[in-house]
Design an enzyme around this catalytic site. Structure first.
Site, PDB file in Angstrom:
ATOM      1  N   ASN A   9       1.078  -1.162  -0.073  1.00  0.00           N
ATOM      2  CA  ASN A   9      -0.128  -0.107  -0.230  1.00  0.00           C
ATOM      3  C   ASN A   9       1.077   0.907   0.214  1.00  0.00           C
ATOM      4  OD1 ASN A   9      -1.882   1.528   0.385  1.00  0.00           O
ATOM      5  ND2 ASN A   9      -2.240   1.696   2.437  1.00  0.00           N
ATOM      6  N   LYS A  11       0.315   4.422  -0.082  1.00  0.00           N
ATOM      7  CA  LYS A  11       0.126   5.736   0.332  1.00  0.00           C
ATOM      8  C   LYS A  11      -0.220   6.906  -0.764  1.00  0.00           C
ATOM      9  CE  LYS A  11       0.562   3.754   4.861  1.00  0.00           C
ATOM     10  NZ  LYS A  11       0.258   3.442   6.074  1.00  0.00           N
ATOM     11  N   HIS A  95      -9.420   1.346   4.792  1.00  0.00           N
ATOM     12  CA  HIS A  95      -8.461   1.474   5.281  1.00  0.00           C
ATOM     13  C   HIS A  95      -8.883   1.808   7.088  1.00  0.00           C
ATOM     14  CE1 HIS A  95      -4.368   2.792   5.872  1.00  0.00           C
ATOM     15  NE2 HIS A  95      -3.819   1.785   6.078  1.00  0.00           N
ATOM     16  N   GLU A  97      -6.449   4.696   7.626  1.00  0.00           N
ATOM     17  CA  GLU A  97      -6.579   6.401   7.664  1.00  0.00           C
ATOM     18  C   GLU A  97      -8.225   6.562   6.749  1.00  0.00           C
ATOM     19  OE1 GLU A  97      -2.659   5.492   5.242  1.00  0.00           O
ATOM     20  OE2 GLU A  97      -1.848   5.178   7.057  1.00  0.00           O
ATOM     21  N   GLU A 167      -5.755  -5.230  10.866  1.00  0.00           N
ATOM     22  CA  GLU A 167      -4.253  -4.086  10.642  1.00  0.00           C
ATOM     23  C   GLU A 167      -5.130  -3.209  12.190  1.00  0.00           C
ATOM     24  OE1 GLU A 167      -1.946  -2.799   6.707  1.00  0.00           O
ATOM     25  OE2 GLU A 167      -4.657  -1.589   7.127  1.00  0.00           O
ATOM     26  N   GLY A 173       2.363   2.418  11.017  1.00  0.00           N
ATOM     27  CA  GLY A 173       2.948   3.292  11.295  1.00  0.00           C
ATOM     28  C   GLY A 173       3.452   3.880  11.883  1.00  0.00           C
ATOM     29  N   SER A 212       2.973  -2.199  10.292  1.00  0.00           N
ATOM     30  CA  SER A 212       4.526  -2.465  10.291  1.00  0.00           C
ATOM     31  C   SER A 212       4.706  -3.600  10.150  1.00  0.00           C
ATOM     32  CB  SER A 212       4.936  -1.622  11.710  1.00  0.00           C
ATOM     33  OG  SER A 212       4.086  -0.534  12.688  1.00  0.00           O
TER      34      SER A 212
HETATM   35  C1  PEP Z   1      -0.637   0.171   5.916  1.00  0.00           C
HETATM   36  O1  PEP Z   1      -0.532   1.201   5.138  1.00  0.00           O
HETATM   37  O2  PEP Z   1      -1.788  -0.835   5.499  1.00  0.00           O
HETATM   38  C2  PEP Z   1       0.231  -0.358   6.655  1.00  0.00           C
HETATM   39  C3  PEP Z   1      -0.107  -1.318   7.279  1.00  0.00           C
HETATM   40  O3  PEP Z   1       1.437   0.161   7.085  1.00  0.00           O
HETATM   41  P1  PEP Z   1       1.870  -0.129   7.943  1.00  0.00           P
HETATM   42  O4  PEP Z   1       3.144  -1.134   6.919  1.00  0.00           O
HETATM   43  O5  PEP Z   1       3.059   1.155   7.410  1.00  0.00           O
HETATM   44  O6  PEP Z   1       2.545  -0.193   8.918  1.00  0.00           O
END
Ligand code: PEP
Length: 251
Positions: A9, A11, A95, A97, A167, A173, A212
């Site tokens: 992803n 972003k 997601h 976000e 998630e 992040g 992460s």
């Molecule tokens: C994500 O944006 O779905 C995500 C898991 O980000 P990160 O791997 O940076 O935590």
């Protein structure tokens, strides 16, 4: 056989030059890996160039958001059929976000999921609890509600044409990863919830972990029985890291 998948992803990152370098590197390394699928979910404007770069390869692509509406006066929105025009396989919906920064609630997420499937796209439906919810002991309740909001309107059969990504919001992040056991517990909870409604769909369902995931923790997460791959944010922008994560799944 359950689909094993690593999806990046990106972003709101990248530009034409950086994307080309990143894709060149991952195409070269991932082309030889055959027993898992690899995908990148990219910002809308880059879909044509990503499509051209990845079409001759075994890497697939998708978007990070989609309108719940089919067409009409929705300035700034992008429909599922438009994503189809650019060969997308996947679109991320729900997601955290989008939920927290853009006010998408469970109802909107369900509408987007339905719009994606109607156009033949496979939604990657994200669910996950905040730190407060985990600490309050409501993780399972939250996940159940997020899934029910979709399944109650789209039906459990729709899950056969979707991927679910667990998630935990506190791990996205932040550099804090759920431990393999913490993630496995929630993945097993998700699978058993679907199993109660349709055993075959539950068995075939791909459930990704996201939050992460890095080159140094991917293998132990992917070794868990109900973790079928990862949704990767930050590490998907660094070719060597993304390749290492993909290799960890493909092993
Ligand atoms: C994500 O944006 O779905 C995500 C898991 O980000 P990160 O791997 O940076 O935590």
């Amino acid at each position: 056989m359950r689909r094993k998948l690593v999806a990046g992803n990106w972003k709101m990152h990248g530009n034409l030059v950086e994307n080309e370098q990143l894709l060149n590197a991952i195409v070269t390394s991932l082309d030889e890996l055959r027993n898992a699928q690899f995908a990148v979910c990219v910002p809308f404007p880059y879909l044509p160039s990503v499509q051209s770069a990845l079409k001759p390869t075994n890497i697939i692509w998708g978007a990070q958001n989609v309108s719940q509406y089919e067409k009409g006066a929705y300035t700034g929105e992008v429909s599922a059929s438009m994503l189809n025009d650019f060969g997308c396989t996947f679109v991320i919906v729900g997601h955290s976000e989008r939920r927290s920064l853009f006010g998408e609630d469970n109802h909107t997420v369900a509408q987007k999921y339905i719009a994606a499937q109607r156009a033949g796209l496979m939604p990657i439906l994200c669910v996950g609890e905040t730190l407060e919810q985990r600490e309050a002991g409501t993780t399972e309740q939250i996940i159940k509600e997020q899934l029910a909001a979709v399944i109650n309107v789209a039906g459990v059969e729709s899950v056969g044409k979707a991927v679910i990504a667990y998630e935990p919001v506190w791990a996205i992040g932040t550099g804090k990863t759920a431990s393999p056991q913490q993630a496995q517990d929630v993945h097993a909870f998700i699978r058993s919830g679907i199993e109660a409604q349709n055993i075959n769909i539950a068995r075939e369902l791909t459930i990704l972990y996201g939050g992460s995931v890095k080159a140094n923790n991917a293998s132990e997460l992917f070794a868990m029985p109900d973790i079928d791959g990862g949704l990767i944010g930050g590490a998907s922008l660094i070719a060597d890291d993304f390749i290492a994560i993909c290799r960890a799944l493909s092993n």
